[in-house]
Enzyme design. Structure first.
Site, short mmCIF file in Angstrom:
data_model
loop_
_atom_site.label_atom_id
_atom_site.label_comp_id
_atom_site.label_asym_id
_atom_site.label_seq_id
_atom_site.Cartn_x
_atom_site.Cartn_y
_atom_site.Cartn_z
N THR A 59 0.83 -1.22 0.00
CA THR A 59 0.00 0.00 0.00
C THR A 59 0.86 1.26 0.00
OG1 THR A 59 -0.17 -0.12 2.42
CG2 THR A 59 -1.96 -1.11 1.14
N GLY A 60 2.05 1.17 -0.58
CA GLY A 60 2.86 2.37 -0.78
C GLY A 60 2.36 3.14 -1.98
N LYS B 149 1.69 -5.61 4.89
CA LYS B 149 2.31 -6.41 5.95
C LYS B 149 2.16 -5.77 7.32
CE LYS B 149 6.69 -8.98 6.41
NZ LYS B 149 8.08 -9.04 5.89
N LEU C 269 7.92 7.87 4.02
CA LEU C 269 9.15 8.39 4.62
C LEU C 269 9.95 9.28 3.68
CD1 LEU C 269 10.43 5.12 6.36
CD2 LEU C 269 9.05 6.94 7.36
N GLU D 173 18.84 18.54 -6.28
CA GLU D 173 19.53 17.62 -5.38
C GLU D 173 20.77 17.07 -6.06
OE1 GLU D 173 16.98 14.68 -3.63
OE2 GLU D 173 15.40 16.10 -3.21
N HIS E 263 22.44 5.50 1.41
CA HIS E 263 22.24 6.94 1.45
C HIS E 263 23.38 7.56 2.25
CE1 HIS E 263 20.54 10.92 1.90
NE2 HIS E 263 19.61 10.59 1.01
N ARG F 35 24.97 9.63 -5.09
CA ARG F 35 24.93 9.04 -3.76
C ARG F 35 26.04 8.03 -3.49
NH1 ARG F 35 18.36 8.36 -2.95
NH2 ARG F 35 17.98 10.57 -2.56
N HIS G 158 19.57 2.34 2.06
CA HIS G 158 18.44 3.22 1.76
C HIS G 158 17.50 2.70 0.68
CE1 HIS G 158 16.14 6.87 1.35
NE2 HIS G 158 16.57 7.09 0.12
N ARG H 171 20.58 5.02 -8.10
CA ARG H 171 19.41 5.86 -8.36
C ARG H 171 19.71 7.34 -8.21
NH1 ARG H 171 15.51 8.17 -5.17
NH2 ARG H 171 16.09 7.03 -3.28
N SER I 119 12.69 8.05 -7.49
CA SER I 119 12.00 6.83 -7.03
C SER I 119 10.49 6.96 -7.02
CB SER I 119 12.50 6.42 -5.64
OG SER I 119 12.31 7.46 -4.71
#
Length: 437
Positions: free
Chosen positions: A13-14, A35, A45, A113, A228, A269, A330, A365, A370
């Site tokens: 359910t993300g 879960k 997050l 970024e 990360h 990264r 990460h 990435r 993402s």
């Protein structure tokens, strides 16, 4: 044992799972399982933001930035699809109520970024993932054809002749349940729960990856794990608190023990992580320093209020003090191999989000790709399911109850050690692939 039957099953359910549900036809029954609690996905997050193509003049640099960060191991076709689809997705998010930051004149505000050559990232304070995912969840919860089951863990696929017919799962009381589905979408997140130090929720343990191995479903780059560069250093156990890359994108500085800068703060990264680890070894320290004070109090309180509050809880006032940071696991760039429509190598089975590997990210990435990637390819999965159904694919003559019973018997024999078996299977596969490179 409870038995469910649905048209489309979504495991997770993300953001990607919710976006998939929102694009399912209204005449289809949709069952979603998660879960843990529905809000406890890594999508909630995500701090930094979500990329978008500014205009046609931005295309080449957006493509190059993504490829460069990914060490040119990306699938160009997938990157192109993501970039070309980005503005449409952003407009949909705004339609669902996502409140991206805006300038005084009302125009969208873009930030930059690490490894981005231009400012093309939309954000909501420093909780962009939460802002996007909670609005998608609100929209899904209004749909009469979607039902969500919390605290349900997928244990295995129920399949025959490389065709998925559903899953075997367990509820919070360890009772079995089966879900029969015409199509299944795996959107179950990454593998951070397998690591001691991770910014992920601990219940995200890569179950779908292990289950794919169990059924000879093709994986892609299973050893590509992103660390990360900046999580808040602490001796406390549990999930590491991420300090968003956008902090450095806005101008925060990194210092060694001597108080001097040691690297370009907007490196990709993996390269940034390497520089930090090198400095930690040189200093013989378990962390380096991040200086946010250079951003000024107004920027910190308006753009990064939640980072400010969390650091204050840990005893650091980032408007006046440097904070200790350390790299942490990460993100998972590898995963279940999917094509440009998010189809796996098993019939009737799709994978989206961090669980999948569609080649967008390559070996590393690019920041804030993402959320966009997950949404774009979740929508494509549902569209493909719809297209395939319209093409009147063959019907299957199976005894689902018998297939489910066989799977349950196999799981019964492994039940007490299943989690450890799945963890070991993932790490073994990573080691095997690394050794072969």
């Amino acid at each position: 044992m409870q038995n469910y039957k649905t048209d489309i099953l979504i495991v997770g359910t993300g953001a990607s799972g919710l976006f998939a549900a929102l694009h399912c036809p209204s005449d289809k029954n949709i069952l979603m399982i998660t879960k843990d609690a529905v809000e406890n996905s890594d999508s909630f997050l995500a701090q930094g933001g979500i990329c978008v193509l500014r205009d046609e003049n931005d295309y080449d640099s957006f493509m190059e930035d993504t490829l460069k960060a990914g060490h040119y191991e990306n699938r160009r076709e997938s990157v192109d699809i993501m970039i070309r689809s980005s503005r449409e997705v952003i407009n949909e998010l705004i339609g669902y109520g996502v409140d991206f930051a805006r300038q005084e004149n009302g125009e969208l505000n873009y930030t930059r970024e690490g490894c981005h050559s231009k400012a093309r990232i939309l954000f909501h304070e420093d909780i962009t993932g939460k802002e996007i995912t909670r609005n998608l969840l609100k929209a899904v919860q209004k749909l009469p054809n979607v039902h969500i089951l919390e605290y349900v863990t997928m244990l295995d696929l129920i399949e025959q002749d490389n065709t998925c017919f559903g899953i075997l799962a367990k509820d919070k009381n360890d009772e079995y349940l089966t879900i029969e589905a015409d199509n299944t979408i795996l959107a179950s997140g990454g593998i951070g729960g397998l690591y001691e130090h991770s910014t992920n929720y601990p219940h995200l343990t890569g179950d779908a990856i292990a289950i794919a191995l169990r059924h000879n479903i093709k994986l892609e780059n299973p050893d590509y794990v992103q660390i990360h560069p900046t999580s808040l250093y602490t001796n406390k156990p549990g999930r590491s608190f991420l300090i968003s890359e956008s902090v450095r994108g806005e101008g925060a500085k990194l210092y060694g023990k001597d108080g001097k800068r040691f690297a370009n703060e907007v490196l990709p990264r993996d390269l940034m992580t390497a520089e930090i680890k090198k400095q930690m070894a040189k200093d013989n320290m378990p962390y380096v320093w991040l200086d946010m004070t250079v951003l000024g109090k107004d920027v910190i309180l308006n753009h990064f209020p939640h980072i400010y509050e969390k650091c204050l809880e840990e005893g650091f006032d980032v408007t006046r003090q440097w904070i200790p940071i350390v790299p942490a696991q990460h993100y998972y760039m590898g995963g279940i191999h999917v094509d440009k429509y998010s189809k796996t190598t098993m019939n009737n089975l799709y994978a989206v989000g961090e669980t999948s590997c569609n080649g967008v990210h390559g070996a590393n990435r690019l920041a804030s790709n993402s959320l966009l990637e997950g949404l774009v390819f979740a929508k494509r999965a549902v569209n493909k399911i719809h297209d395939d159904e319209n093409a009147q694919h063959k019907k299957y003559d199976i005894d689902f109850a018998q297939l489910a019973n066989n799977v349950q018997q196999n799981i019964d024999r492994e039940k007490t050690i299943l989690a450890q078996e799945y963890k070991q299977a993932i790490f073994n596969e990573m080691d095997k692939v690394r050794s072969a490179r």
